[in-house]
Design a protein around this motif. Structure first.
Motif, short mmCIF file in Angstrom:
data_model
loop_
_atom_site.label_atom_id
_atom_site.label_comp_id
_atom_site.label_asym_id
_atom_site.label_seq_id
_atom_site.Cartn_x
_atom_site.Cartn_y
_atom_site.Cartn_z
N ALA A 186 0.85 -1.26 -0.07
CA ALA A 186 0.01 -0.01 -0.13
C ALA A 186 1.11 1.17 0.00
CB ALA A 186 -0.91 -0.09 1.16
N GLY A 187 0.85 1.79 -1.00
CA GLY A 187 1.52 3.37 -1.12
C GLY A 187 1.44 3.82 -2.57
N PHE A 188 1.87 5.12 -2.56
CA PHE A 188 2.20 5.59 -4.05
C PHE A 188 3.33 4.89 -4.69
CE2 PHE A 188 -0.33 9.07 -1.90
CZ PHE A 188 -1.17 9.30 -2.84
N ALA A 189 3.31 4.89 -6.03
CA ALA A 189 4.07 4.23 -6.79
C ALA A 189 5.39 5.49 -6.92
CB ALA A 189 3.73 4.11 -8.15
N ALA A 190 6.65 5.12 -6.87
CA ALA A 190 7.69 5.60 -7.05
C ALA A 190 7.63 6.50 -8.34
CB ALA A 190 8.97 5.14 -6.86
#
Ligand SMILES: Cc1cc2nc3c(=O)[nH]c(=O)nc-3n(C[C@H](O)[C@H](O)[C@H](O)COP(=O)(O)OP(=O)(O)OC[C@H]3O[C@@H](n4cnc5c(N)ncnc54)[C@H](O)[C@@H]3O)c2cc1C
Length: 375
Positions: free
Chosen positions: A314-318
């Motif tokens: 879960a998290g924004f894509a780099a």
């Protein structure tokens, strides 16, 4: 064209639970390819929540999610149910290790002797060449996946959002500070933030947006439903699982559902049971119980999609900062959904990391999708 603050691709438990939390902060639109919510993994689950599965992150997310299930109106999302972990002679070291791992999250686990195991689950096959020891966990929960999906969807709709089925996303374009997605029938939606909760298809959806895939692996799992002994009321029987990943069985609408705990690598698809896995399931029912499988009443298969380290992402894509990953819920996506949704809410809105997750030892870094691309 309709606009929102958050577009979510995928109407399974991951997308809907995240949508319910994000609906507190802005307009949410959930886009689901199939005509029914939860048509894929979320609707094919064994629907049990227990601490006998996964790594420490999964167990902590499971612990955190219990409150959500138990605090819902009486019996709406779950009912309490016992879990029994069983071991043959060779599985005894695994049973010990499992007991230690589970004890970090619950004090409801204790050894069970053969007499108690057979009282809890009368058809258990015990003896030197069968089950010799067990652990009983009185903290198990039987979840209601349909009630969960409908409850999360209702929260999205009641906040002015939309949950749309039959919308298969076929293209995703990043424009300036936002995203435009198009369905295969040409409908369009826009939002500044796109959440990829497409289950087994999450890497493919990332590909539509030009985002680097995480290397997710869908694994097929098979379930069969068999008749109980004649006249037996199985409703109070526990979820019974081997200490190593070999077999489980639990009550299902007056019958028993069992799995050979298969993990067959598969491309994303509408998973169907293979004859070999069905036969293996029946054989294992007879190996671990005294039941004889004269007839298989139902059978199905579903995909459990894992990251390389078997923790969810879960998290924004780099490589696309407004593209949010919510993927890799493996075989624990229902029992961890409320905790994951809270993590998504914190990460998407930039709010502080929830104390309740931090206290259980889960940090944002544990879920960070980029960890899977670091190597
Ligand atoms: C046999 C089996 C037993 C299980 N037992 C348990 C259990 O006891 N406890 C537990 O917690 N978990 C269990 N699980 C795991 C759990 O079911 C999953 O972790 C969970 O359902 C994953 O949810 P999801 O929303 O990520 O995936 P899904 O439910 O598959 O949802 C993803 C959705 O995205 C949609 N989608 C994909 N591509 C697109 C597109 N291009 N456009 C629009 N929509 C798209 C799909 O149609 C799908 O509906 C089990 C799974 C299986 C298969």
């Amino acid at each position: 064209m309709d606009g929102a603050d958050f577009l979510i691709v995928g109407g399974g438990v991951a997308g809907l639970s995240a949508g319910a939390r994000l609906a507190r902060h802005g307009r949410v639109i959930v886009l689901e390819a199939e005509e029914a919510l939860g048509y894929h993994s979320s609707g094919r689950s064994a629907t049990f929540s227990h601490f006998g599965i996964g790594n420490r992150i999964v167990r902590a997310l499971t612990a955190h999610s219990r409150d959500h299930f138990l605090q819902a109106a009486e019996g709406m999302l779950c009912r309490r149910s016992t879990a029994l972990f069983i071991a043959t002679e060779e599985m005894l070291p695994a049973l010990d290790a499992l007991g230690r791992d589970m004890a970090a999250y619950t004090d409801a686990v204790r050894p069970s002797d053969r007499r108690e195991m057979q009282r809890l689950f009368p058809p258990l096959r015990t003896g030197a060449d069968a089950v010799v020891a067990g652990l009983v966990d009185s903290d198990g929960l039987r979840l209601d996946s349909d009630a969960m999906l409908q409850d999360f969807a209702r929260s999205v709709r009641q906040s002015g959002g939309a949950v749309l089925t039959g919308r298969r996303i076929a293209s995703i374009e990043g424009e300036g500070s936002g995203w435009t997605v198009r369905s295969d029938s040409g409908d369009r939606w826009t939002a500044p933030v796109l959440i990829n909760a497409a289950g087994a298809w999450a890497d493919a959806v990332a590909g539509l947006a030009g985002v680097k895939p995480l290397g997710l692996t869908p694994l097929r799992r098979t379930i069969i439903v068999v008749d109980p002994p004649q006249g037996a009321d199985v409703s109070g029987w526990p979820f019974v699982k081997t200490a190593v990943d070999d077999f489980y069985i639990l009550p299902e609408s007056g019958r028993l559902m069992a799995s050979p705990v298969d993990e067959v690598e598969t491309d994303p698809c509408d998973a169907q049971p293979e004859e070999y896995d069905v036969a293996l399931a029946a054989w294992k029912v007879e190996r671990y119980t005294t039941l004889s499988v004269a007839r298989i009443a139902h059978r199905w298969a579903g995909l459990r999609t894992f990251t390389a380290d078997r923790s969810p992402a879960a998290g924004f894509a780099a490589d696309a900062p407004r593209f949010f990953w919510l993927a890799g819920q493996g075989g624990f996506g229902l029992q961890t959904a409320p905790a994951m949704a809270e993590a998504v809410e914190a990460l998407v809105t930039g709010a502080g990391w929830p104390d309740s997750l931090a206290r259980l030892g889960v940090a944002a870094a544990d879920l960070r999708p980029g960890r899977l691309l670091d190597a």
